[in-house]
Design an enzyme around this catalytic site. Structure first.
Site, PDB file in Angstrom:
ATOM      1  N   THR A  71      -3.063  -1.879   6.682  1.00 24.93           N
ATOM      2  CA  THR A  71      -2.480  -0.418   6.343  1.00 24.93           C
ATOM      3  C   THR A  71      -3.531   0.552   5.988  1.00 24.93           C
ATOM      4  O   THR A  71      -3.524   1.575   6.394  1.00 24.93           O
ATOM      5  CB  THR A  71      -1.185  -0.689   5.344  1.00 24.93           C
ATOM      6  OG1 THR A  71      -0.169  -1.490   5.691  1.00 24.93           O
ATOM      7  CG2 THR A  71      -0.670   0.719   4.746  1.00 24.93           C
ATOM      8  N   GLN A 178      -1.980  -8.818  14.578  1.00 23.30           N
ATOM      9  CA  GLN A 178      -1.094  -9.569  14.815  1.00 23.30           C
ATOM     10  C   GLN A 178      -2.024 -10.362  15.888  1.00 23.30           C
ATOM     11  O   GLN A 178      -1.381 -11.501  16.046  1.00 23.30           O
ATOM     12  CB  GLN A 178       0.115  -9.043  15.532  1.00 23.30           C
ATOM     13  CG  GLN A 178       1.192  -8.453  14.562  1.00 23.30           C
ATOM     14  CD  GLN A 178       1.764  -9.241  13.716  1.00 23.30           C
ATOM     15  OE1 GLN A 178       1.748 -10.635  13.994  1.00 23.30           O
ATOM     16  NE2 GLN A 178       2.337  -9.206  12.619  1.00 23.30           N
ATOM     17  N   HIS A 200      -3.885 -11.829   5.318  1.00 25.14           N
ATOM     18  CA  HIS A 200      -2.756 -12.819   5.180  1.00 25.14           C
ATOM     19  C   HIS A 200      -1.680 -13.134   6.644  1.00 25.14           C
ATOM     20  O   HIS A 200      -0.918 -13.902   6.239  1.00 25.14           O
ATOM     21  CB  HIS A 200      -1.897 -12.169   4.180  1.00 25.14           C
ATOM     22  CG  HIS A 200      -1.135 -10.706   4.687  1.00 25.14           C
ATOM     23  ND1 HIS A 200       0.318 -10.851   5.166  1.00 25.14           N
ATOM     24  CD2 HIS A 200      -1.447  -9.496   4.857  1.00 25.14           C
ATOM     25  CE1 HIS A 200       0.434  -9.665   5.458  1.00 25.14           C
ATOM     26  NE2 HIS A 200      -0.386  -8.922   5.239  1.00 25.14           N
ATOM     27  N   CYS A 327       7.869  -4.210   7.217  1.00 24.08           N
ATOM     28  CA  CYS A 327       7.271  -3.008   6.914  1.00 24.08           C
ATOM     29  C   CYS A 327       8.434  -1.927   7.310  1.00 24.08           C
ATOM     30  O   CYS A 327       8.225  -0.764   7.097  1.00 24.08           O
ATOM     31  CB  CYS A 327       5.774  -2.644   7.624  1.00 24.08           C
ATOM     32  SG  CYS A 327       5.017  -3.834   6.907  1.00 24.08           S
TER      33      CYS A 327
HETATM   34  N1  PMP Z   1      -0.445  -3.546  11.392  1.00 28.87           N
HETATM   35  C1  PMP Z   1       0.423  -4.416  12.229  1.00 28.87           C
HETATM   36  C2  PMP Z   1       0.588  -4.752  13.685  1.00 28.87           C
HETATM   37  C3  PMP Z   1       1.039  -5.483  11.138  1.00 28.87           C
HETATM   38  O1  PMP Z   1       1.734  -6.327  11.748  1.00 28.87           O
HETATM   39  C4  PMP Z   1       1.122  -5.323   9.976  1.00 28.87           C
HETATM   40  C5  PMP Z   1       1.741  -6.015   9.109  1.00 28.87           C
HETATM   41  N2  PMP Z   1       2.964  -6.181   9.181  1.00 28.87           N
HETATM   42  C6  PMP Z   1       0.287  -4.158   9.558  1.00 28.87           C
HETATM   43  C7  PMP Z   1      -0.375  -3.239  10.376  1.00 28.87           C
HETATM   44  C8  PMP Z   1      -0.038  -3.859   7.885  1.00 28.87           C
HETATM   45  O2  PMP Z   1      -0.559  -4.882   7.293  1.00 28.87           O
HETATM   46  P1  PMP Z   1      -0.643  -5.090   5.794  1.00 28.87           P
HETATM   47  O3  PMP Z   1       0.805  -4.808   5.356  1.00 28.87           O
HETATM   48  O4  PMP Z   1      -1.171  -6.118   5.707  1.00 28.87           O
HETATM   49  O5  PMP Z   1      -1.388  -3.776   5.228  1.00 28.87           O
END
Ligand code: PMP
Length: 371
Positions: A71, A178, A200, A327
């Site tokens: 993010t 991903q 993670h 998210c």
């Molecule tokens: N981009 C993608 C394609 C994701 O799958 C995710 C997490 N679901 C994120 C960004 C954001 O990652 P994070 O929550 O670890 O910042």
């Protein structure tokens, strides 16, 4: 309880926990301090972790910047490039199927006067080159297209997209969150300018990630405005005392991923095929993930007429599966909508290296009750 939500996050690899634990017990120096042993130990730990991350991507360690995750990385690249190149142009190209961390940042940039083109995706969830080529403009400063989609697992042709951008002299970023740890990535072959990811998703800790910024053979990097100002950490691009234990854990996770990936890809694919066969006994099931050209371990499906939230709640005693991107809680899927799917409700099963051969008879029987 069977954990089937690896695309949302993965459990920590026990070897990562051990490495982090041992590090935290003995090492606490601030890597920005000078000369004394504790600080030198911390500097060495960061260097080792950076090398491990770089090895997984086949890139130079100095092109890896640590931050809190994808993010932040996505915000940093979009806002940082928008700001640094605004004199050149204010047009950015992305796709409708991106993660919220890209789409919401683009919406914000629109409020600041930037013009964003959202490319459509085809039935496989993939951006077509023709639409990208049509969208290029003289004032385009950045293209940002995700490598693999978090909801359905489709994979964009990042190699060709990055080449097209290069031909136009336009910087290219990919959100690789991903795909990292699920399929090999070779940044010597695939010439993206920027890449973002989170630890993670590959059995590392939460709250840590990396952004790759390609430097030229003379060591020059594109201009980019930092998101966080302060000290000189991470080459002045990401201020703040480093999250050392997380960086160490991330490095170990990358090292493990590199050595184990070929084996666990096969393991995940075999279980995936088996689950798909079991799910096919549901008469009205609709599979939303593409058959080919997808990351291993994501099965996205809908069952018309079923309220997926209710069904997933019923199943949650035994299975942790997802009804949408973690998210975008409570919102219908923007990705399925873009695919032209009438059902915007879906179930996402996502597998990982710790998933065992599983019998989902109980899940199938429960879902049958709803159909
Ligand atoms: N981009 C993608 C394609 C994701 O799958 C995710 C997490 N679901 C994120 C960004 C954001 O990652 P994070 O929550 O670890 O910042």
């Amino acid at each position: 309880m069977i954990y089937l939500d690896y695309a949302a996050t993965t459990p920590l690899d026990p070897t990562v926990i051990e490495e982090m634990y041992n590090f935290m017990k003995s090492c606490y120096g601030n890597p920005s301090s000078k000369y004394y042993e504790q600080s030198e130990q911390s500097k060495t730990a960061i260097r080792t972790a950076r090398e491990r991350v770089a090895n997984l991507f086949n890139c130079k360690p100095e092109d890896i910047l640590f931050n809190s995750g994808a993010t932040e990385g996505n915000n940093f690249i979009l806002k940082g490039i928008a700001d640094a190149y605004k004199h050149k142009g204010q047009h950015i190209i992305t796709s409708v199927a991106e993660h919220k961390a890209i789409l919401s940042t683009c919406k914000y940039l629109e409020t600041q006067g930037y013009d964003i083109t959202y490319l459509p995706v085809n039935k496989q969830g993939v951006v077509e080159l023709e639409s990208l080529e049509k969208a290029f403009r003289n004032d385009t400063i950045l293209v940002s297209i995700m490598w693999a989609n978090n909801e359905i697992g489709s994979i964009n042709d990042i190699n060709t997209i990055s080449k097209k951008c290069k031909e136009q002299g336009i910087l290219f970023h990919t959100d690789a969150t991903q795909i990292v740890g699920k399929l090999p990535i070779d940044l010597k072959q695939i010439e993206v300018d920027f890449l973002t990811c989170s630890a993670h998703k590959l059995y590392g800790p939460k709250g840590i990630g990396a952004t790759f910024i390609r430097s030229s053979k003379y060591g020059r990097k594109p201009k980019i405005t930092p998101l966080i100002h302060g000290g000189a950490q991470e080459n002045g691009l990401r201020a703040g005392t480093e999250s050392l234990h997380n960086i160490v854990g991330f490095g170990k996770a990358c090292e493990i991923s590199q050595s184990e990936m070929n084996n666990y890809i096969k393991h995940i694919e075999a279980i995936e095929n088996d689950i798909i066969e079991q799910l096919k006994t549901l008469p009205t099931i609709q599979f939303n993930s593409p058959k080919d050209n997808k990351i291993p371990g994501i099965i996205n499906f809908s069952i018309p007429g079923i309220n997926n939230e209710f069904a997933i709640k019923m199943l949650s005693e035994h299975y942790s599966i997802s009804s949408g991107s973690a998210c975008a809680i409570g919102e219908p899927s923007h990705v399925l909508k873009e695919l032209g799917n009438e059902e915007s409700d879906y179930f996402r099963i996502s597998l990982g290296k710790f998933t065992k051969n599983i019998d989902i008879t109980e899940m199938v029987n429960t879902l049958k009750q709803f159909t």
